[in-house]
Write an enzyme that holds these catalytic residues in place. Structure first.
Site, short mmCIF file in Angstrom:
data_model
loop_
_atom_site.label_atom_id
_atom_site.label_comp_id
_atom_site.label_asym_id
_atom_site.label_seq_id
_atom_site.Cartn_x
_atom_site.Cartn_y
_atom_site.Cartn_z
N TRP A 38 37.52 44.45 44.10
CA TRP A 38 38.76 45.13 43.70
C TRP A 38 38.71 46.59 44.12
O TRP A 38 37.68 47.26 44.05
CB TRP A 38 38.92 45.01 42.19
CG TRP A 38 40.24 45.47 41.67
CD1 TRP A 38 41.37 44.72 41.54
CD2 TRP A 38 40.58 46.78 41.20
NE1 TRP A 38 42.40 45.48 41.02
CE2 TRP A 38 41.94 46.75 40.79
CE3 TRP A 38 39.87 47.98 41.07
CZ2 TRP A 38 42.60 47.86 40.27
CZ3 TRP A 38 40.53 49.09 40.56
CH2 TRP A 38 41.86 49.03 40.17
N MET A 83 41.58 39.42 46.78
CA MET A 83 42.89 39.01 46.28
C MET A 83 42.82 38.86 44.76
O MET A 83 41.85 38.31 44.24
CB MET A 83 43.30 37.67 46.88
CG MET A 83 44.46 36.97 46.17
SD MET A 83 44.65 35.24 46.65
CE MET A 83 45.58 35.40 48.16
N ASN A 84 43.87 39.34 44.04
CA ASN A 84 44.08 38.89 42.67
C ASN A 84 45.55 38.56 42.43
O ASN A 84 46.13 37.85 43.25
CB ASN A 84 43.46 39.82 41.62
CG ASN A 84 43.99 41.23 41.58
OD1 ASN A 84 43.73 42.04 42.46
ND2 ASN A 84 44.71 41.59 40.52
N ASP A 85 46.16 38.99 41.36
CA ASP A 85 47.45 38.48 40.86
C ASP A 85 48.49 38.10 41.91
O ASP A 85 48.76 38.86 42.84
CB ASP A 85 48.13 39.53 39.98
CG ASP A 85 47.25 40.08 38.89
OD1 ASP A 85 46.09 39.65 38.77
OD2 ASP A 85 47.71 40.96 38.15
N ASP A 95 53.42 46.03 35.62
CA ASP A 95 53.70 44.64 35.99
C ASP A 95 55.16 44.23 35.72
O ASP A 95 55.41 43.26 35.01
CB ASP A 95 52.76 43.66 35.27
CG ASP A 95 51.29 44.06 35.35
OD1 ASP A 95 50.94 44.77 36.30
OD2 ASP A 95 50.52 43.67 34.46
N GLU A 144 49.35 41.76 29.86
CA GLU A 144 49.61 41.99 31.28
C GLU A 144 50.57 40.93 31.83
O GLU A 144 50.74 39.85 31.28
CB GLU A 144 48.30 41.95 32.07
CG GLU A 144 47.38 43.12 31.78
CD GLU A 144 46.32 43.28 32.84
OE1 GLU A 144 46.20 44.40 33.36
OE2 GLU A 144 45.60 42.31 33.16
#
Length: 493
Positions: A66, A40-42, A169, A223
């Site tokens: 990732w 999991m990230n953002d 994003d 970002e």
């Protein structure tokens, strides 16, 4: 079943193989959103739809590292008890075949729209040979999403001093009948910037402007931008990559912070003041905000950091979200505090008042690895004071929070915190006569809120199960005016 649904089914099956094993692991968090398995990230698509909070996240369902990005998905009625839902987005089309990168969500005509970045790798250097476009997926029920036939809705980078590869994003909002979105970008010579777009229908987008651009030590890429209004001012939250350390600031690999100013919606230019960090700990990136039905601006960030050691990967999972935080504007600074709904997890209160501390002291009943600690400390004569959490006398493990009154500093030291990267983070704090602390400890995390949200410090720590001690220390006397410690119930099944 279409190609997108096939990819989602396949990914869900992969997560299901590991989820029971992950759930029982000693570092698995009890009241933070984490993946059921793998990476999991953002946070993405943080929104309120049909009476519930929805939170999506960057997810690699096939590996704890990732990889090709999917969108994982949880929902909640109260920001505390989260339910895992099927994966919402998977790479399936020519324009997103190598990843459904970060984005946001908005309700329109009773449907939930996700706007995200489709990523395609082209043969060559990973950081240069890529094609990024913006795409939309729509849902009637907030659970099952269909990519629209008009995708990609933004297919080319605008002309001008804009890097043609890094363009991602989208954060979307509505203002005076029109839809707007900001996109993370950089110049051709690697200066971070944000682009502004406008649309009447979420499908046909026009480029408005380079809304804001970095100057000086402001990183090579901005970002995960997020623009919102608070108290009549606009706040731009973003995550600049490549900011160089200055004194005690900017020691994480990448930063997450904000500027405050005014956006001219006609010209698309954002005039803003100084940059401030949002969280002064080790593990906080790519925060995203939303407004709920109570009118509150709520923020969640990724509680990890790129390229840092993540000991849970060995056990089939990695990544977590912070607890949700309410954002307010005071004295031209953002203050962040935990959502009060978390009080629902409290049980077994241990309470003390008017306790003098000199040297090192522990208090009966104040210990644990899944708890909330709320304190008021009268500084009195001390020049250094603080507390140690997740202590184990046998292995000498501890995570230490120290206040240095002379230098006006608070110092978070996880050098002896167990597995993981270690390190020290420092920030200035108002050395008022009475310091307030609210600390949330979970199985492998610590979040510290100082002086009613003036400063926050978040850290992942990976001690042994036995590291449950808490001690207080001071070089000269301090008085704990009040202390409440609660054990916290498990919130996520």
């Amino acid at each position: 079943m279409d190609k997108h649904q096939q990819q989602i089914e396949k990914a869900n099956q992969e997560v299901n193989k590991l989820k029971e094993q992950v759930k029982s692991h000693e570092w698995n968090l009890q009241y933070h959103v984490m993946p059921q398995a793998n990476w999991m990230n953002d946070p993405n698509g943080f929104s309120f739809f049909m009476g519930e909070y929805h939170l999506f996240y960057q997810h690699h369902p096939y590996d704890p590292k990732w990889g090709p990005m999917h969108w994982g998905h949880v929902k909640s009625k109260d920001l505390v008890h989260w339910e895992h839902l099927p994966i919402a987005l998977a790479p399936s089309e020519d324009y997103d075949k190598d990843g459904c990168f970060s984005g946001s969500a908005i309700e329109k005509d009773g449907k939930l729209y996700l706007m995200y970045t489709g990523n395609v790798w082209i043969e060559g250097k990973l950081d240069e040979d890529l094609k990024q476009v913006q795409a939309i997926a729509v849902s009637d029920d907030g659970i099952h999403f269909e990519k629209i036939k008009e995708n990609p809705v933004i297919s080319e980078v605008p002309e001008g001093d804009i890097n043609i590869f890094h363009f991602r994003d989208p954060k979307v909002w509505k203002h005076e009948g029109a839809y707007y979105c900001v996109l993370g970008s950089k110049t051709k010579s690697n200066t971070g910037q944000v682009l502004l777009y406008r649309s009447s229908n979420l499908i046909d987008w026009e480029f408005v402007s380079v809304m804001a651009k970095g100057e000086g030590n402001f990183g090579f890429m901005w970002e995960c931008p997020d623009l919102f209004e608070l108290e009549g001012k606009e706040v731009l939250v973003m995550s600049p990559q490549g900011v160089k350390p200055e004194g005690n600031d900017y020691h994480n690999l990448h930063q997450a912070g904000y500027v405050i100013g005014q956006l001219n919606y006609q010209t698309g230019i954002f005039q803003y003041g100084p940059y401030y960090t949002l969280d002064h700990g080790f593990d906080f990136y790519a925060p995203q905000t939303m407004v709920d039905d109570k009118g509150r601006r709520i923020l969640i960030g990724w509680m990890d950091m790129w390229e840092s050691d993540m000991p849970t990967q060995e056990f089939g999972y990695s990544g977590a979200m912070t607890i949700p935080r309410i954002v307010s504007l005071r004295n031209d600074r953002l203050y962040t505090l935990p959502v009060p709904e978390l009080e629902d997890l409290r049980e077994e209160e241990t309470y003390y008042s008017d306790v003098l501390i000199e040297g090192e002291t522990s208090l009966k009943g104040v210990h644990g690895d899944c708890l909330e600690l709320k304190m008021k400390i009268d500084v009195k004569d001390a020049t250094t004071f603080g507390l140690k959490v997740r202590q184990d006398a046998v292995t000498k493990q501890e995570t230490v929070l120290t206040f240095d009154k002379r230098d006006g500093l608070v110092i978070l030291d996880r050098t002896k915190a167990g597995k993981g990267p270690g390190g020290v983070r420092k920030t200035t704090v108002s050395m008022v006569k009475t310091i307030t602390l609210q600390i949330f400890i979970d199985k492998s995390s610590v979040e510290i809120f100082i002086n009613e949200g003036e400063k926050v410090m978040s850290a992942r720590v990976f001690p042994t199960k036995e590291a449950q001690g808490i001690t207080f220390f001071a070089d000269h006397s301090v008085e704990i005016k009040s202390l409440s410690k609660w054990s916290l119930k498990k919130a996520i099944k």
